[in-house]
Design an enzyme around this catalytic site. Structure first.
Site, PDB file in Angstrom:
ATOM      1  N   VAL A  64      -5.141  -6.783 -39.811  1.00  0.00           N
ATOM      2  CA  VAL A  64      -5.116  -8.150 -39.292  1.00  0.00           C
ATOM      3  C   VAL A  64      -6.299  -8.917 -39.818  1.00  0.00           C
ATOM      4  O   VAL A  64      -6.241 -10.133 -39.739  1.00  0.00           O
ATOM      5  CB  VAL A  64      -4.753  -8.370 -37.987  1.00  0.00           C
ATOM      6  CG1 VAL A  64      -3.636  -7.492 -37.438  1.00  0.00           C
ATOM      7  CG2 VAL A  64      -5.913  -7.666 -37.157  1.00  0.00           C
ATOM      8  N   ASN A  90      -2.942  -7.133 -30.332  1.00  0.00           N
ATOM      9  CA  ASN A  90      -3.748  -6.230 -29.832  1.00  0.00           C
ATOM     10  C   ASN A  90      -4.767  -5.423 -30.559  1.00  0.00           C
ATOM     11  O   ASN A  90      -6.090  -5.010 -30.177  1.00  0.00           O
ATOM     12  CB  ASN A  90      -2.978  -5.005 -29.008  1.00  0.00           C
ATOM     13  CG  ASN A  90      -3.687  -3.785 -28.844  1.00  0.00           C
ATOM     14  OD1 ASN A  90      -4.294  -3.892 -27.373  1.00  0.00           O
ATOM     15  ND2 ASN A  90      -3.658  -2.732 -29.330  1.00  0.00           N
ATOM     16  N   SER A 142     -10.183  -9.494 -22.987  1.00  0.00           N
ATOM     17  CA  SER A 142     -11.295  -8.607 -22.414  1.00  0.00           C
ATOM     18  C   SER A 142     -11.826  -9.292 -21.192  1.00  0.00           C
ATOM     19  O   SER A 142     -12.232 -10.367 -21.161  1.00  0.00           O
ATOM     20  CB  SER A 142     -12.050  -7.897 -23.197  1.00  0.00           C
ATOM     21  OG  SER A 142     -13.188  -7.165 -22.620  1.00  0.00           O
ATOM     22  N   TYR A 155     -18.145  -9.011 -29.976  1.00  0.00           N
ATOM     23  CA  TYR A 155     -16.972  -8.546 -29.326  1.00  0.00           C
ATOM     24  C   TYR A 155     -16.751  -9.578 -28.171  1.00  0.00           C
ATOM     25  O   TYR A 155     -15.520  -9.988 -28.014  1.00  0.00           O
ATOM     26  CB  TYR A 155     -16.880  -7.172 -28.860  1.00  0.00           C
ATOM     27  CG  TYR A 155     -15.636  -6.715 -28.092  1.00  0.00           C
ATOM     28  CD1 TYR A 155     -14.675  -6.200 -28.935  1.00  0.00           C
ATOM     29  CD2 TYR A 155     -15.585  -6.489 -26.850  1.00  0.00           C
ATOM     30  CE1 TYR A 155     -13.300  -5.789 -28.511  1.00  0.00           C
ATOM     31  CE2 TYR A 155     -14.330  -5.944 -26.104  1.00  0.00           C
ATOM     32  CZ  TYR A 155     -13.223  -5.551 -27.015  1.00  0.00           C
ATOM     33  OH  TYR A 155     -12.398  -5.172 -26.279  1.00  0.00           O
ATOM     34  N   VAL A 156     -17.715  -9.974 -27.443  1.00  0.00           N
ATOM     35  CA  VAL A 156     -17.586 -11.203 -26.523  1.00  0.00           C
ATOM     36  C   VAL A 156     -17.262 -12.429 -27.051  1.00  0.00           C
ATOM     37  O   VAL A 156     -16.380 -12.873 -26.592  1.00  0.00           O
ATOM     38  CB  VAL A 156     -18.694 -11.216 -25.599  1.00  0.00           C
ATOM     39  CG1 VAL A 156     -18.573 -12.331 -24.656  1.00  0.00           C
ATOM     40  CG2 VAL A 156     -18.945  -9.657 -24.780  1.00  0.00           C
ATOM     41  N   LYS A 159     -13.556 -12.278 -28.149  1.00  0.00           N
ATOM     42  CA  LYS A 159     -12.460 -12.073 -26.969  1.00  0.00           C
ATOM     43  C   LYS A 159     -12.498 -13.446 -26.189  1.00  0.00           C
ATOM     44  O   LYS A 159     -11.472 -13.775 -25.897  1.00  0.00           O
ATOM     45  CB  LYS A 159     -12.780 -10.888 -26.139  1.00  0.00           C
ATOM     46  CG  LYS A 159     -12.583  -9.404 -26.722  1.00  0.00           C
ATOM     47  CD  LYS A 159     -11.119  -9.515 -27.156  1.00  0.00           C
ATOM     48  CE  LYS A 159     -10.848  -7.839 -27.549  1.00  0.00           C
ATOM     49  NZ  LYS A 159      -9.336  -7.923 -28.097  1.00  0.00           N
ATOM     50  N   ILE A 188     -10.616   0.134 -18.964  1.00  0.00           N
ATOM     51  CA  ILE A 188      -9.584   0.891 -19.091  1.00  0.00           C
ATOM     52  C   ILE A 188      -9.938   2.317 -19.839  1.00  0.00           C
ATOM     53  O   ILE A 188     -10.739   2.395 -20.795  1.00  0.00           O
ATOM     54  CB  ILE A 188      -8.507   0.135 -19.802  1.00  0.00           C
ATOM     55  CG1 ILE A 188      -8.325  -1.261 -19.218  1.00  0.00           C
ATOM     56  CG2 ILE A 188      -7.059   0.870 -20.046  1.00  0.00           C
ATOM     57  CD1 ILE A 188      -7.659  -1.292 -17.969  1.00  0.00           C
TER      58      ILE A 188
END
Length: 247
Positions: A64, A90, A142, A155-156, A159, A188
């Site tokens: 993607v 996802n 997230s 990443y933050v 998200k 998770i």
């Protein structure tokens, strides 16, 4: 066999993505999941497990993070099956490091896959769903998009950006009866969280009021609800699945 719904789950061959794919699978569904590596050993097992559950099932291997390719592939899926009803964005990756040591390459690669990939797939799906005057786009964000997390600035940022895309596209597509929502998982049990050492994992668990780690199935149930007819009046929202870790 009549196909009533066509569903695409990116990154749908393991962890949260696989749990979502399993939850959405049915004999009247055409289900497509993606994985970036065609040589991954688990793909045959995923195909064996999901093929009998679906009216049609396939695994496609593409990234993607390539916007042009993602747009092409989403369009091809709609052309093959005649429609696209649900997109679950996802696919994701982490490359952790403290900000002062993080390379710009690692920052960009994480943003490209998590954020740009979500936008590219959503943009292509939106064009299809607007013509249909129906559809569901479900983005996986997230908890760290809201709380921050040391060592994960890339990443933050990605998200958190997904939350922004969710709200903006929800406003743009609502009049065409297309909903756009997000699910924000907490801690998770996945391959990604398994990389944490025992001390770090214990520290996170101590902050979860429900005193347990989440399961991929917990996230899958939220995604399945947003994909259902029962969620037709819900758009622009973020469902937090975190056991109370963030409120």
């Amino acid at each position: 066999m009549t196909i009533s719904k066509v569903i695409l789950v990116t990154g749908g061959t393991r962890g949260i993505g696989l749990a979502i794919a399993k939850r959405l699978a049915s004999k009247t569904v055409a289900l497509v999941v993606t994985h970036v590596n065609p040589k991954a050993p688990a793909l045959d097992q995923v195909a064996e497990e999901l093929t009998p559950l679906c009216g049609a099932f396939e695994i496609q291997c593409w990234s993607v993070a390539d916007p042009a390719l993602a747009s092409q592939k989403v369009s091809e899926i709609a052309e093959r099956y005649g429609r696209l009803d649900v997109l679950v964005n996802n696919a994701g990756v982490t490359k952790d490091s403290f900000s002062v040591r993080m390379s710009f390459e690692d920052f960009k690669s994480v943003v490209d896959l998590n954020l740009v990939g979500t936008f590219a797939c959503s943009k292509a799906a939106a064009k299809i769903m607007m013509r249909q005057r129906s559809g569901r786009i479900i983005n996986i964000s997230s908890v760290v998009a809201f709380s921050g997390n040391p060592g994960q600035a890339n990443y933050v940022a990605a998200k958190a950006g997904i939350v922004g895309i969710t709200k903006s596209m929800a406003l743009e597509l609502a009049s065409r009866k297309v909903t756009v929502n997000a699910v924000a998982p907490g801690y998770i049990e996945t391959d990604m969280t398994a990389a944490l050492d025992e001390k770090a994992a214990g520290a996170i668990l101590s902050k979860i009021p429900m005193q347990r780690v989440g399961r991929p199935q917990d996230v899958a149930e939220a995604a399945a609800f947003l994909a259902s007819d029962e969620a037709s009046y819900i758009t622009g929202q973020v469902i937090h699945v975190n056991g109370g870790l963030y409120m």
